[in-house]
Design a protein around this motif. Structure first.
Motif, mmCIF file in Angstrom:
data_model
loop_
_atom_site.group_PDB
_atom_site.id
_atom_site.type_symbol
_atom_site.label_atom_id
_atom_site.label_comp_id
_atom_site.label_asym_id
_atom_site.label_seq_id
_atom_site.Cartn_x
_atom_site.Cartn_y
_atom_site.Cartn_z
ATOM 1 N N HIS A 50 0.823 -1.230 0.000
ATOM 2 C CA HIS A 50 0.000 0.000 0.000
ATOM 3 C C HIS A 50 0.848 1.267 0.000
ATOM 4 N N ASP A 52 2.143 4.157 1.834
ATOM 5 C CA ASP A 52 2.510 4.357 3.254
ATOM 6 C C ASP A 52 3.190 3.126 3.869
ATOM 7 N N ASP A 53 3.146 1.971 3.194
ATOM 8 C CA ASP A 53 3.870 0.800 3.713
ATOM 9 C C ASP A 53 5.379 1.016 3.596
ATOM 10 N N HIS A 170 -0.264 -7.380 2.936
ATOM 11 C CA HIS A 170 1.150 -7.218 3.277
ATOM 12 C C HIS A 170 1.918 -8.523 3.053
HETATM 13 ZN ZN LIG Z 1 -0.328 -1.405 4.329
#
Ligand SMILES: [Zn+2]
Length: 843
Positions: A50, A52-53, A170
């Motif tokens: 994602h 921001d990961d 994730h």
């Molecule tokens: Zn994430």
């Protein structure tokens, strides 16, 4: 589709990532840093799920300290999250987050890549993720990204060995990376990709571990680190006046729609990566250990490296133009190297350096921000040489209409040249985000064109190539056409130049609810993309619904102007759902797209085209109670949804709450996460509970158990402990366990089918412990989990009722889910006996 687009795309691979935004105006320091990067031939790919990961500290370190080509492959665009800065959700939120990632990479120096995977919402396990994504398609896109970017090193953000420990997306990102690492070099895997890019075997794969993955700092200290590399990423960059961590904070603070604005930090900090596969590195402080990252890496590179490392070692910060003759020599040599991969990358890099050293300013700007396909556009050219170098402009090639204009012009020192160029937008394609033109599935975007897959943005269609001579050597500088303007309160602004339809149409609401037989007047707003628009509009509708009139005449004189046409929509007599699509006919062409403009200060303006439609729902619903008081929390659209089915909803200012404010409402509904976000509730909770005691009906929607504004034990009149229990499968079976309770019987009988058609999830943050006064109404669970009975709890308190629910009404009501409306109506009706009479109309 788009045969000719290929040509443009191939071109765009050779242009830099940041397109159609503010032009780079590099200082000597920045030019010098670019020369350093020009002399590093090594690449790292960071993979997660994602926006921001990504660990911006590590990306910033690799890009700015190691000088590596560094990219972040985010499998999704983050469409499933919440938007803290505006109303955009789903696809349009994905567009904002795409731009925020590009803004972050603009700061940390990385590049940005994607796959076709759609962030469909929270997923507990990779099994669920892969049941909704098309595994083969996402894996193919990861392999494609590796073959195209050709990383020496891949770094996973997440651990592929611990499914269930974090978001299913994730773990899946790490699992797919493990597979793709082997497949990218295998010529039998996804062989059709090989006509565009060769197979590529990265040297090694790491997992970007940290104490967090071990549960505590202590456990991490004790962990076996024999397979880990570590290095200090807290370095300071005197050329920037910033620490790496400060740079990383600025990058991650671009994720504003996620509320990621944060303080910067400085000082030494260790980063760890755990070796997973490939060649184990000898030097445990260098992820590129054993890989030749110098110009010697490419055939014929040694001589180029000699010139360029000399420029780096003797860089003239006062007069960078002094390097132009040698840079032009190297430029000519790079054009002759055989390695197409490095040639393309290094040509773009050195072109930018040469331009900056010469203080060469070239801009191509259109007089307006958009035009329609096939239109002729006048482009204003500004060309200026701000050095003493000998520079000549010979010709300009417009890529879109394949037209070359000869122009023999010597660019004299600091003498500005202005002229115009006519460009025909010889295309039928639009320039809006390419992944949204066609409807995909819940888990995947549909992108037919292989060359488009993975690109962060649609390649800019209007591009000019300036064919120049610098110090007698030929060089081509590529510029997209942009739109430049100013605002008194903002200063100079740049926008992408867009190719948009001649007309677009949009309904005001994405979902329209009919709670009875009454017809509704539905406005459609039509926007002109060109002058003198003349045509008509019809509404495509389901058979059982009626729309009048059949067609409406449309005339709009000026481009950019709007007209609103109103149609009367008559619902069927019984429960029904369908879709209305506005169809605008101009000449013999039918238009069915809506234009959605997204404007924020931190990203370039976005013009998003989506299939235009609205969902219409005829509900068969009974209500008891009419006046609702709503206390907003983190923000949801429940008040509008309740208004659509005929309730009178008053949004209550929390500061104004006292005994008198609440007493006349039939129910008080509290918005999502209100007890996490509204400070005043700490002082107003007593009035809310008194209102219940005196006969009122309070409905509290989900909160998280961390950072509650009210004290422990004050959230409800009885014991109520919030947990992280959630049911993410929106199709999970729901069992009604309190079958005789009025909340599932009055005024609407709730049955199994009322839980059909829910979207994204069942609910979240259910209580897992409560006082005996509460009656649990429903039971549900995700696969392989124990039944959860905390999704809907009701308790009598004094003369009234207190209801706590983690069911995701904030998603279901705006999506027009009939069963969710019925259940909400019943929650409002608890404790009441009188059904509101519906007007009965015949149609
Ligand atoms: Zn994430």
């Amino acid at each position: 589709m788009r045969k000719h687009m290929l040509f443009i795309i191939v071109l765009c691979i050779f242009t830099s990532v940041s397109i159609a935004q503010k032009p780079d105006k590099l200082s000597s320091n920045q030019i010098y840093e670019k020369v350093q990067k020009l002399n590093f031939l090594g690449s790292a790919l960071y993979i997660a799920a994602h926006p921001d990961d990504e660990n911006t500290r590590l990306i910033a370190y690799l890009s700015n300290n190691v000088k590596a080509r560094t990219a972040y492959l985010s499998l999704t665009r983050g469409d499933g999250g919440q938007n803290l800065i505006g109303p955009e959700i789903r696809e349009q939120l994905g567009v904002i987050r795409t731009q925020e990632l590009l803004a972050a990479r603009g700061v940390d120096g990385g590049q940005q890549l994607f796959t076709r995977a759609n962030d469909f919402g929270y997923s507990k396990h990779p099994d669920e993720t892969l049941a909704i994504w098309n595994k083969d398609e996402v894996l193919s896109d990861v392999v494609w990204a590796i073959r195209k970017f050709k990383p020496d090193v891949i770094i996973n953000r997440f651990d592929h060995r611990t499914p269930g420990r974090t978001h299913g997306h994730h773990t899946t990102s790490a699992m797919l990376s493990m597979e793709a690492f082997d497949l990218a070099g295998d010529k039998t895997a996804y062989a059709s990709q090989l006509s565009d890019y060769d197979a590529w075997q990265p040297t090694r794969l790491f997992f970007n571990t940290s104490w967090w993955f071990y549960g505590s700092r202590k456990k991490f200290e004790e962990a076996d680190k024999s397979k880990m590399l570590n290095f200090d990423i807290g370095v300071y960059y005197p050329l920037k006046g910033l620490s790496n961590n400060e740079l990383a904070s600025i990058a991650s603070s671009q994720h504003l729609c996620q509320g990621f604005g944060r303080l910067s930090t400085r000082g030494s900090q260790e980063e760890y990566v755990e070796f997973l596969k490939g060649d184990f590195p000898e030097d445990k402080s260098n992820i590129f250990s054993g890989i030749d990252t110098s110009w010697n890496r490419v055939k014929g590179g040694k001589a180029i490296g000699n010139i360029l490392t000399n420029i780096e070692a003797n860089f003239n910060f006062v007069n960078p133009a002094a390097h132009l003759p040698k840079l032009m020599e190297a430029y000519g040599m790079i054009q002759n190297i055989e390695d197409e991969h490095w040639k393309a990358i290094k040509l773009v890099e050195i072109e930018n350096i040469i331009q900056a050293c010469a203080g060469l300013y070239i801009e191509a700007s259109a007089a307006s921000s958009s035009a329609t396909p096939r239109a002729n556009v006048q482009v204003n050219i500004e060309a200026l040489n701000r050095s003493n170098a000998n520079i000549k402009l010979n010709s300009i090639t417009s890529i879109i209409d394949k037209k070359t204009t000869t122009k023999t012009l010597s660019l004299l020192a600091n003498k500005k040249e202005n002229f115009t160029l006519d460009v025909n937008l010889a295309t039928n394609d639009y320039s809006a985000p390419y992944w949204l033109y066609e409807k995909g599935t819940l888990g995947m975007y549909k992108v037919e064109e292989q060359q488009l897959r993975g690109l962060p943005e649609t390649p800019r269609p209007a591009v000019l190539k300036f064919n120049l001579e610098i110090e007698g050597e030929a060089i081509t500088i590529t510029k997209p056409v942009i739109y430049r303007y100013s605002k008194p309160d903002k200063g100079e602004l740049y926008q992408p130049f867009e190719i948009l339809p001649e007309v677009t149409a949009k309904f005001k609401d994405p979902v329209i609810i009919f709670s009875d037989n009454k017809p509704k007047e539905i406005p459609v707003t039509i926007k002109a993309g060109k002058d003198n628009l003349d045509g008509y509009v019809t509404i495509n509708h389901p058979y059982s619904w009626q729309v009048y009139p059949k067609k409406l005449k449309l005339v709009i004189a000026q481009k950019g102007d709007e007209a609103t046409l109103t149609f009367t929509v008559i619902p069927p007599a019984t429960q029904s759902e369908g879709t209305l699509i506005p169809e605008v006919f101009i000449g013999d062409k039918k238009h069915t797209l809506s234009l959605n403009e997204i404007e924020y200060d931190h990203i370039p303006k976005q013009s998003v085209l989506l299939p235009s439609e609205t969902k219409v729902v005829r509900l068969d619903i009974q209500k008891s109670g009419q006046y609702i008081g709503y206390i907003q929390g983190a923000g949801d659209a429940i008040p509008e949804s309740l208004q659509q089915i005929g309730y009178d909803v008053t949004v209550i200012d929390p500061a104004s709450i006292d005994a008198a404010t609440l007493k006349d409402f039939d129910a008080i509904v509290i918005g999502i996460r209100a007890y996490n976000t509204v400070d005043e509730l700490k002082f107003k909770q007593k009035y809310i509970l008194d209102y219940v005691k005196n006969g009122g009906n309070v409905i509290v929607q989900y909160n998280t158990n961390r950072r509650l504004k009210v004290g422990a034990g004050e959230l409800a009149p009885y014991k109520l402990s919030l947990s992280r229990d959630r049911v993410t499968d929106e199709t999970a079976t729901v069992e009604i366990i309190a079958k005789d309770h009025s909340i599932v019987n009055f005024p609407n009988k709730i049955e199994a089918k009322d839980f059909d058609g829910w979207v994204q999830e069942r609910g979240l943050y259910f209580p897992n412990d409560w006082g005996a006064e509460f009656t649990p109404i429903l039971s549900m669970n995700d696969k392989n989990e124990t039944p959860k009975t905390g999704s809907l709890l009701v308790a009598k308190y004094g003369k009234g009722n207190y209801i706590y629910t983690g069911l995701s009404f904030f998603r279901e009501l705006p999506a027009g889910v009939p069963g969710a409306y019925k259940l909400f109506s019943n929650m409002i009706s608890v404790g009441k006996t009188q059904v509101i009479k519906q007007p009965q109309l015949k149609n």
